[in-house]
Every structure is written in C-alpha cells, then in structure tokens.
Design an enzyme around this catalytic site. Structure first.
Site: not given
Ligand code: NAD
Ligand code: WQD
Length: 341
Positions: A34, A126, A151, A155, A181, A299
């Site tokens: 979306n 995650s 968030y 998960k 990450n 956090g």
């Molecule tokens: P992103 O925001 O780039 O991608 C998510 C996509 O989903 C976006 O394009 C957004 O527009 C779409 N979206 C959100 N809600 C929607 C809905 N209701 N209907 C249709 N589309 C929708 O994020 P990402 O980094 O690519 O993450 C993808 C998945 O991986 C997510 O579930 C996120 O929680 C998970 N994840 C991401 C990370 C990370 O650090 N990037 C880490 C762990 C888990």
């Molecule tokens: C990494 C490290 C910060 C920014 C997050 C989500 C996690 C997962 C991945 C979705 C930490 C440090 C960061 C900055 C810094 N996402 N940092 N200066 O917090 O490990 O994980 O993304 O599921 O759920 O919590 O990733 O990239 O934010 O931080 O020093 O400007 O870098 O303190 O130690 P994080 P991050």
C-alpha cells in the site's frame, strides 16, 4: 511445481531485495503493497535489475476484500508476509496503529490462505523477540523475553498466531525467519533502504551523515559491558537475507519441512560493535565520518547476535557477503539516492 509467490510489502526494503532473488531463482512474484512506507521506485529498480516486471497490485492487507481479489486472480501456493510497520519508537507512541496494521494484515493473509488452500507462508520475525538475552549467541530455543515495545509484541504475537494456525491445519506450513540487523543494498545500487525522515537505524544514519544530509552521527553509549563499550549487533547483508527467503520457500514447496511450523535465526553469527561498524564504513569507502559519543538510547540491548547452526545445517543457508562489500553497497545506494558523483 507451483513457483508463484505472493509477496506482501514487496515494495519495501527487504521485500524488493527478496523479489529480485526470487526472480533470479525462477519464481514468479506477485507483489501487494500500500506504499505506506515505500514508493514505486523500488519496483522499477527490481525490473531494471532482473529484466522482469513483477505483477504489482496496490492493496492494503488490512482490507480483506481487496486482498481476496488477489487470491481469486492468482494461483500462488506460497506467501512471504513482509507487510508491517516497523519503527520501534513510533510503536510505543502509537501502539494501536501497530497492533491494527501488523496483526490484522497477518490474520487476513492466514484466513485467505486457509480459504483458498494456499499452504506455505514465510513470516518476517525479528531478533527483537529475544530482548536482552541471558546467554549469547541466541539459538532458536533461547527463551523470548517480554517485549518492550508494541512493535516487538506484534512479532511475538504473530509467531504465536502462526504456530497455532499451523497446528490447527492439516496443510498449512509456516517458517518464521528471525532477522537480526539487515543492512546494505543491492550491489547494483538500484534498490536499497529508503527511510522516511530522520533514520532510526544505524547504517542509514551513517550513510546520510556521509552524504551531508545529517550533520553528525551520535553513537548511543560507549560505556556498555562490551569489548569496546559500544553495543554489539549481528549485521546481516540484505542480499544474504533475501536469499534466506528463497531457501525457505524452496524448503516448503519441495516438501522438505521437518514440521509444519519452523523458526530460523537469520544472521551472520558474528557480533560487530557500533564502533567497528563505523570504522568499517570509513575504511570500506575511504572517507571520514563525523561522529560523537552520546547518551545510551533507551530500550537498546547491550549485545545480541545469532547462533546460526540451525539455519546453516537444517535450512541450508549461510551468510556469504563480506561486511566490507555490504558497507560499500550501502554507500553506493546513498550516493545513488542523493545523486552524488
Ligand atoms: P519496509 O517498511 O521497507 O517494508 C514494509 C512494506 O510493507 C512497505 O513497502 C510498506 O509500504 C508495506 N506495508 C505496510 N503495511 C502494509 C499493509 N497494511 N498493506 C500493504 N502493505 C503494507 O520494512 P522492511 O525493513 O522491508 O521490513 C519488512 C518486514 O521485516 C517487516 O515485517 C519488518 O517488521 C520485518 N523486519 C525488519 C527488520 C529491519 O531491520 N528492517 C528487522 C526485523 C524484521
Ligand atoms: C543498532 C545499534 C544503537 C542509530 C532495530 C530494531 C529491531 C530490528 C532491527 C525490526 C544500537 C546504535 C543507532 C544511531 C547509534 N528491526 N545506533 N546511533 O536497535 O539493534 O534494531 O532494527 O525488527 O527490532 O530494534 O538497530 O540500527 O537502530 O541500532 O549509535 O544513530 O546502533 O544504539 O546499538 P537495533 P539500530
């Protein structure tokens, strides 16, 4: 063998890279998104890299009837469910928005999979589910800690929903991939991460600082009980992460799952500190980054990294890309976005 895959959230960061790897592996991809956190440029990038234009339908996964039309029109057997909101801090301020989007979209997808007999789902989980783990590295059997954000809770709940839904079904198979990450971009620099506003994550903040969009990177804490005082993470290259999805889909499509619900860590197995990452970025790209030490971010866990034995030996996937190359790709992508050079 049915090689069609529905990718929800396929225009996003991980979804677009996964789409490229699926296409390269011979899958046909149907994307729904979306654009709540992405835009059509990623789809153009996918097409330029692969030469294939994936089918795209603009749908909000919370809109079940709109999503139903996609199930009616396409006979995919597998789904990769990326669609979710992902900003930890925002989720604490707007928990209901996160619960509504992340839970409703998953339940709609699972309902329709059941109704239309589509058996395979990969879910984006995650490392956040481990919280501040007592023993490192974390294995898939490491107990999850109570979530500290809405968030993180979405998960954990989503994993539980998937576990219960697969247990209640004779045919549904699910794999939850716990990403550590994810960083970097496709080596072509045609797709990458597009954070909106001020980045929360480390690597986009670094690349934007290098590009002059941000003045100075703050390193959140240098007094942790870690080897150099900064936090340690398991930074996984986005292309390696994308490949893990292809392997997971193959496992289910080819009937190789050991049980109907499986969980795998997707990381490198190697802890890298924030200082090491910043220095690595400077070296890989031959530049100096403006940074300062700031207070700890609330956090943050001091350290977390994956035990990848199960992913390596059972799933048959391993991280391959060198951190150097990942950090070069991250900078190339930022330069592409900013029109630098
Ligand atoms: P992103 O925001 O780039 O991608 C998510 C996509 O989903 C976006 O394009 C957004 O527009 C779409 N979206 C959100 N809600 C929607 C809905 N209701 N209907 C249709 N589309 C929708 O994020 P990402 O980094 O690519 O993450 C993808 C998945 O991986 C997510 O579930 C996120 O929680 C998970 N994840 C991401 C990370 C990370 O650090 N990037 C880490 C762990 C888990
Ligand atoms: C990494 C490290 C910060 C920014 C997050 C989500 C996690 C997962 C991945 C979705 C930490 C440090 C960061 C900055 C810094 N996402 N940092 N200066 O917090 O490990 O994980 O993304 O599921 O759920 O919590 O990733 O990239 O934010 O931080 O020093 O400007 O870098 O303190 O130690 P994080 P991050």
């Amino acid at each position: 063998m049915n090689r069609k895959v529905l990718v929800t959230g396929g225009a996003g960061y991980i979804g677009s890279h996964t789409t490229v790897e699926l296409i390269n592996a011979g899958y046909e991809v149907i994307i729904v998104d979306n654009f709540s956190n992405s835009d059509p440029s990623s789809l153009e990038g996918v097409e330029r890299i692969t030469g294939v234009k994936p089918t795209f339908i603009e749908v909000d996964c919370c809109d079940k009837e709109a999503l139903r039309k996609v199930f009616e029109a396409h006979d995919f057997m597998s789904v990769i469910h990326f669609a979710a909101y992902k900003a930890v801090g925002e989720s604490v301020e707007k928990p209901l928005m996160y619960y509504r989007n992340n839970m409703l979209s998953l339940i709609n997808v699972l309902d329709l999979m059941s109704e239309y007999n589509r058996p395979n789902i990969v879910f984006s989980s995650s490392a956040t589910v481990y919280g501040d783990a007592d023993v490192l590295p974390v294995t898939e059997l490491t107990p999850r800690k109570p979530a500290t954000s809405a968030y993180g809770n979405t998960k954990q709940m989503a994993e539980d929903i998937l576990r219960d839904a697969t247990a209640a079904s004779a045919t549904l198979h699910g794999i939850a991939l716990r990403y550590f990450n994810p960083i970097g971009a496709h080596p072509s620099a045609l797709i990458g991460e597009l954070p909106r506003g001020v980045p929360n994550n480390l690597v986009p903040y670094i690349t934007q600082t290098a590009a002059g969009v941000r003045e100075c990177l703050s390193i959140f804490g240098d007094d942790y009980a870690t080897p150099d005082g900064s936090c340690q993470r398991d930074f996984i290259d986005i292309v390696d992460l994308a490949r893990a999805h292809v392997v997971a889909i193959g496992r289910m499509v080819e009937g190789r799952s050991k049980s109907q619900y499986e969980v795998f860590n997707v990381g490198t197995g190697r802890p890298v500190s924030v200082f090491e990452l910043v220095n690595g970025f400077e070296k890989a790209n031959n530049l100096k980054l403006n940074y300062k030490i700031a207070a700890r971010r609330s956090g943050d866990v001091p350290a977390v990294w994956a035990d990848t034995t199960l992913a390596n030996e059972e799933l048959g996937w391993k991280a391959e890309r060198e951190l150097n190359d990942t950090l070069r790709a991250a900078w190339m992508w930022e330069k592409h976005v900013r029109g630098i050079e």
